[in-house]
Design an enzyme around this catalytic site. Structure first.
Site, mmCIF file in Angstrom:
data_model
loop_
_atom_site.group_PDB
_atom_site.id
_atom_site.type_symbol
_atom_site.label_atom_id
_atom_site.label_comp_id
_atom_site.label_asym_id
_atom_site.label_seq_id
_atom_site.Cartn_x
_atom_site.Cartn_y
_atom_site.Cartn_z
ATOM 1 N NE ARG A 137 -2.000 -1.867 2.994
ATOM 2 C CZ ARG A 137 -1.934 -3.224 3.439
ATOM 3 N NH1 ARG A 137 -2.364 -4.166 2.581
ATOM 4 N NH2 ARG A 137 -1.277 -3.626 4.406
ATOM 5 C CD GLU B 24 1.584 -11.122 18.187
ATOM 6 O OE1 GLU B 24 1.350 -10.891 17.405
ATOM 7 O OE2 GLU B 24 1.214 -11.619 19.220
HETATM 8 P P1 5GP Z 1 4.245 -2.746 11.555
HETATM 9 O O1 5GP Z 1 5.850 -3.032 10.834
HETATM 10 O O2 5GP Z 1 4.649 -0.974 11.970
HETATM 11 O O3 5GP Z 1 4.296 -3.348 12.546
HETATM 12 O O4 5GP Z 1 3.580 -2.764 10.493
HETATM 13 C C1 5GP Z 1 3.080 -1.950 9.132
HETATM 14 C C2 5GP Z 1 3.175 -2.715 8.103
HETATM 15 O O5 5GP Z 1 2.257 -3.810 8.237
HETATM 16 C C3 5GP Z 1 2.735 -1.570 7.052
HETATM 17 O O6 5GP Z 1 3.517 -2.023 6.022
HETATM 18 C C4 5GP Z 1 1.274 -1.937 6.717
HETATM 19 O O7 5GP Z 1 0.772 -1.617 5.604
HETATM 20 C C5 5GP Z 1 1.184 -3.061 7.395
HETATM 21 N N1 5GP Z 1 -0.188 -3.012 8.488
HETATM 22 C C6 5GP Z 1 -0.150 -3.550 9.492
HETATM 23 N N2 5GP Z 1 -1.332 -3.209 10.195
HETATM 24 C C7 5GP Z 1 -2.146 -2.599 9.199
HETATM 25 C C8 5GP Z 1 -3.670 -2.360 9.421
HETATM 26 O O8 5GP Z 1 -4.382 -2.547 10.169
HETATM 27 N N3 5GP Z 1 -3.921 -2.024 8.119
HETATM 28 C C9 5GP Z 1 -3.132 -1.775 7.030
HETATM 29 N N4 5GP Z 1 -4.020 -1.150 6.057
HETATM 30 N N5 5GP Z 1 -2.053 -2.056 7.013
HETATM 31 C C10 5GP Z 1 -1.426 -2.759 8.112
#
Ligand code: 5GP
Length: 175
Positions: free
Chosen positions: A62, A99
């Site tokens: 995205r 996780e």
């Molecule tokens: P992080 O590494 O910060 O835990 O997760 C962020 C990454 O996972 C981003 O690339 C994001 O697109 C995706 N992601 C994690 N949770 C969500 C969510 O609830 N909605 C969306 N659209 N993407 C998420």
């Protein structure tokens, strides 16, 4: 008039996706709304002065959708940050813990020139692991991270703090 309210109205909560207990923020209704999509792109571009960004690095998948129009409007080039094994030429890679298990993201080794100013774009900042690895990749390539911009930040997962710990990274969320 309030962009935060517009984003909140166009992002859908999907319970138990991709696994039980997780509420996924689905941005597809926002992308499908021409006015809202355009305002979001414009708001990210407006966070930086004219000519302040040389490249936008969008994180798969995205971050591609948001980052490409941001790059175009900012007069910057676009660089895809991809999941392992997707880029055809020589890459540099960074891994981070999830996780359960770990994930790896990659950029082409020649994607940035030393000293270039790079804006990292993604849709959602959750734990910050992905964005943190992207910062590491840009810096290892010799370029400068001017900021990390996301559509929305899940503050309860403290991703911003993990990015702040790197030093020198401005994290901006529209919501
Ligand atoms: P992080 O590494 O910060 O835990 O997760 C962020 C990454 O996972 C981003 O690339 C994001 O697109 C995706 N992601 C994690 N949770 C969500 C969510 O609830 N909605 C969306 N659209 N993407 C998420």
């Amino acid at each position: 008039a309030d962009l935060g309210a517009l984003i909140a109205a166009r992002v859908r909560d999907v319970p138990d996706y991709p696994q039980p207990g997780v509420v996924f923020k689905d941005i597809t209704p926002l992308l499908a709304d021409a006015g809202a999509f355009g305002q979001v792109v414009g708001a990210v571009v407006a966070q930086y002065g004219a000519g302040a960004v040389d490249k936008v690095a969008g994180i798969e998948a995205r971050g591609f959708i948001l980052g490409a129009p941001v790059a175009d409007r900012a007069g910057a080039g676009f660089v895809p940050v991809r999941k392992a094994g997707k880029l055809p030429s020589q890459v540099i890679a960074a891994s981070y813990d999830l996780e359960y298990g770990s994930a790896t993201i990659e950029v082409h080794a020649d994607a940035f020139t030393p000293g270039e100013r790079v804006l990292i774009v993604d849709d959602v900042l959750a734990t910050g692991g992905t964005a943190r690895a992207a910062v590491e990749l840009v810096r290892r390539a010799g370029a400068t991270v001017v900021g990390v911009s996301v559509l929305l930040e899940l503050a309860f997962l403290h991703g911003r703090e993990r990015l702040d710990a790197l030093g020198g990274v401005e994290t901006r969320a529209l919501l």
